[in-house]
Design a protein around this motif. Structure first.
Motif, PDB file in Angstrom:
ATOM      1  N   THR A 240     -26.894  21.785 -46.635  1.00 21.29           N
ATOM      2  CA  THR A 240     -28.127  21.306 -46.007  1.00 21.29           C
ATOM      3  C   THR A 240     -28.926  20.432 -46.959  1.00 21.29           C
ATOM      4  OG1 THR A 240     -28.275  23.285 -44.628  1.00 21.29           O
ATOM      5  CG2 THR A 240     -30.313  22.069 -45.003  1.00 21.29           C
ATOM      6  N   VAL A 241     -29.098  20.916 -48.189  1.00 17.90           N
ATOM      7  CA  VAL A 241     -29.940  20.199 -49.147  1.00 17.90           C
ATOM      8  C   VAL A 241     -29.248  18.920 -49.602  1.00 17.90           C
ATOM      9  CG1 VAL A 241     -30.952  20.347 -51.449  1.00 17.90           C
ATOM     10  CG2 VAL A 241     -31.206  22.243 -49.831  1.00 17.90           C
ATOM     11  N   ASP A 242     -27.955  18.996 -49.850  1.00 20.14           N
ATOM     12  CA  ASP A 242     -27.238  17.794 -50.263  1.00 20.14           C
ATOM     13  C   ASP A 242     -27.342  16.708 -49.195  1.00 20.14           C
ATOM     14  OD1 ASP A 242     -25.568  16.721 -52.420  1.00 20.14           O
ATOM     15  OD2 ASP A 242     -24.075  16.500 -50.849  1.00 20.14           O
ATOM     16  N   LYS A 243     -27.204  17.119 -47.948  1.00 17.11           N
ATOM     17  CA  LYS A 243     -27.317  16.168 -46.821  1.00 17.11           C
ATOM     18  C   LYS A 243     -28.730  15.587 -46.756  1.00 17.11           C
ATOM     19  CE  LYS A 243     -26.650  17.978 -42.706  1.00 17.11           C
ATOM     20  NZ  LYS A 243     -25.916  18.571 -41.561  1.00 17.11           N
ATOM     21  N   ALA A 244     -29.730  16.437 -46.938  1.00 14.76           N
ATOM     22  CA  ALA A 244     -31.124  15.973 -46.848  1.00 14.76           C
ATOM     23  C   ALA A 244     -31.490  15.045 -47.998  1.00 14.76           C
ATOM     24  CB  ALA A 244     -32.077  17.168 -46.816  1.00 14.76           C
ATOM     25  N   LEU A 245     -30.824  15.199 -49.148  1.00 12.66           N
ATOM     26  CA  LEU A 245     -31.134  14.337 -50.290  1.00 12.66           C
ATOM     27  C   LEU A 245     -30.408  13.001 -50.201  1.00 12.66           C
ATOM     28  CD1 LEU A 245     -31.139  16.922 -53.236  1.00 12.66           C
ATOM     29  CD2 LEU A 245     -33.112  15.874 -52.097  1.00 12.66           C
ATOM     30  N   ARG A 246     -29.400  12.940 -49.346  1.00 10.39           N
ATOM     31  CA  ARG A 246     -28.628  11.694 -49.216  1.00 10.39           C
ATOM     32  C   ARG A 246     -28.972  10.924 -47.953  1.00 10.39           C
ATOM     33  NH1 ARG A 246     -24.474  11.959 -53.067  1.00 10.39           N
ATOM     34  NH2 ARG A 246     -24.249  14.052 -53.918  1.00 10.39           N
ATOM     35  N   ASN A 247     -29.818  11.492 -47.102  1.00  8.79           N
ATOM     36  CA  ASN A 247     -30.211  10.846 -45.845  1.00  8.79           C
ATOM     37  C   ASN A 247     -31.700  11.089 -45.636  1.00  8.79           C
ATOM     38  OD1 ASN A 247     -27.401  10.328 -44.340  1.00  8.79           O
ATOM     39  ND2 ASN A 247     -27.319  12.319 -45.336  1.00  8.79           N
ATOM     40  N   PRO A 248     -32.359  10.252 -44.801  1.00  5.35           N
ATOM     41  CA  PRO A 248     -33.725  10.620 -44.423  1.00  5.35           C
ATOM     42  C   PRO A 248     -33.656  11.947 -43.655  1.00  5.35           C
ATOM     43  CG  PRO A 248     -33.238   8.333 -43.871  1.00  5.35           C
ATOM     44  CD  PRO A 248     -31.927   8.979 -44.234  1.00  5.35           C
ATOM     45  N   PRO A 249     -34.311  13.010 -44.163  1.00  4.54           N
ATOM     46  CA  PRO A 249     -34.101  14.348 -43.580  1.00  4.54           C
ATOM     47  C   PRO A 249     -34.384  14.435 -42.081  1.00  4.54           C
ATOM     48  CG  PRO A 249     -35.236  14.530 -45.688  1.00  4.54           C
ATOM     49  CD  PRO A 249     -35.166  13.065 -45.378  1.00  4.54           C
TER      50      PRO A 249
END
Lengths: 304, 304
Positions: A240-249
């Motif tokens: 979840t966090v990795d995805k949120a740090l690589r995309n606009p959450p």
């Protein structure tokens, strides 16, 4: 957090802040790193990590003050610095420093500033995200500044200083030049951030760090109640966090709230009946997700 | 999330769940991995990741159903599976399968279950954290089961299947044996989790994943407003989450809420005046942090 192309990676250069290349001090041939004499006020989590990092970067920590003698000595002694203690730091009796770093909790900063005796013209920087530069207005005999390291500090956890953003502000150009050199000796990420955007950054940090930790605590408590393994959510949280740090959450939001899955939301709300406070948080966070998705601008890209 | 010694790493073996060693199927000499015929109902994010993973694990995906023909074909064709489409899946006309996996959104599961025509005695497992095993009560001609992968699935992101906890439940022992073998072929973390603790786990996952993502979105929005770089919080978020996954999160809570720093909290609340919903969240999360710290049991270890 990375965003779409319209938003530049370094956020542009508005009047409020600008990013400083870590190599600025290497611009003149024959450059040698500048070693400053630095005094620390405070011996808590921030000071305990900052003092040895400054020493490793080539500076001389000349004094450490804390209310408690043992706390001051714990930070000062390994660096050969003078340990000062007592309710009111008298820096006029300590070894002279090029920079005085105030690393005490935000709610203690005003009292320490008021109680301290400073050498005339001392450069004094606080390390807070929340306090404006204006806290120095009551002490015109010092040159006020801000040296805010954007990280959470805990005993026993190593800090990757080159990656810690250091947000600087100073009342005068000479003071800023000192801060810039000290900052660049610690970190590759040095920014000028004025008081108002810095306060906004600090609020954002509370959401992203303190509140996120609390949500992970609630999840942990719910697992404990259900007698489930404590580490069961680890892969989910990391993804979840990795995805949120690589995309606009907001664009990668998933779950029953964004799907408006009323049956699941009702099931979850009922399951939290024994915890009215967590139930209220569930309801309010669900509403906030749905409101963010409905807001104008780029919406969530939720498949199916 | 790792916890103190009293709480075992695998959570003990209560009646509600137990952890299955991934090696259980290797217990008989001359073991060969069992290849099952599997049909998927749904072609969304979960099915799109599950189908190729099942094929790589040695199973045969024999059919994929979706409402939309193109969606079914996108998942089925690369695996040589039959693509079924239409409002009501008639599985009696599809190739026979040992296991039917229902991978549709929670709010669509009941309708698909009601509309489908199943071969008599079919083993049908849904993949939801929220739905109880009892959703199969209305379809006594099938053997109901649950195959819940505890992870968030997004297009274009690779899933580390061996690390994904798979939470199983089944109405009959033979059905459970099939699920266990399929699960163990995908993941090293296979657990039996009954409906009630699974619902609690799902609520915990919403806090830890969906709500955490939303908080990171709020932080991102606040940075954008302040014209600050979008990735400025990345080191802070990574450190916060890593710390929370290696300690009981309530014990490593930091920030103005846990310090009861009223002045900073008031400053932050005022800074959020233009966003009443986020301001209300700030207030409620602050109160929840303070309530959790005050609760009986292990409190926060906040230095100074």
């Amino acid at each position: 957090m990375k965003t779409d192309p319209p938003r530049a990676a370094n956020g542009g250069n508005g009047a409020t802040k600008c990013e400083i290349s870590a190599s600025f001090q290497h611009s003149s041939p024959g450059y040698l790193p500048v070693s400053f004499k630095i005094a620390l006020l405070g011996a808590g989590r921030v000071a305990a990590q900052l003092a040895p990092a400054l020493a490793r970067a080539g500076h001389r920590v000349v004094a450490v003050w804390s209310r408690q003698a043992a706390s001051a000595r714990a930070v000062a002694d390994p660096l050969g610095a003078a340990a000062l203690h007592g309710p009111a730091p008298d820096l006029r009796r300590a070894p002279a420093a090029d920079l005085y770093l105030l690393a005490v909790p935000d709610d203690a900063a005003a009292a320490v500033l008021a109680a301290a005796q400073w050498p005339a013209g001392a450069l004094v920087a606080h390390t807070s995200g929340a306090l404006p530069l204006a806290v120095f207005a009551a002490r015109p005999e010092v040159r006020g500044a801000v040296f805010y390291p954007l990280q959470t500090f805990s005993p026993g956890r190593a800090i990757d200083w080159p990656q810690v953003p250091l947000c600087l502000e100073a009342a005068d150009a000479d003071g800023l030049a000192v801060l810039q050199q000290v900052a660049a000796s610690l970190s590759q990420r040095v920014l000028l951030v004025a008081s108002v955007p810095r306060r906004q950054l600090h609020v954002a940090a509370v959401f992203a760090s303190n509140f996120t930790n609390h949500l992970l605590g609630l999840a942990d408590a719910l697992l404990t109640e259900a007698q489930l393994p404590a580490d069961l959510l680890t892969p989910l949280v990391r993804e979840t966090v990795d995805k949120a740090l690589r995309n606009p959450p907001f664009q990668v939001q998933t779950g029953p709230a964004i799907r408006h899955d009323a049956a699941t939301i009702a099931t979850h709300t009922a399951a939290l009946a024994a915890h009215p406070r967590w139930q209220a948080l569930y309801t309010q966070l669900t509403a906030s997700i749905q409101a963010s998705a409905a807001a104008p601008g780029p919406g969530p890209a939720e498949p199916g």
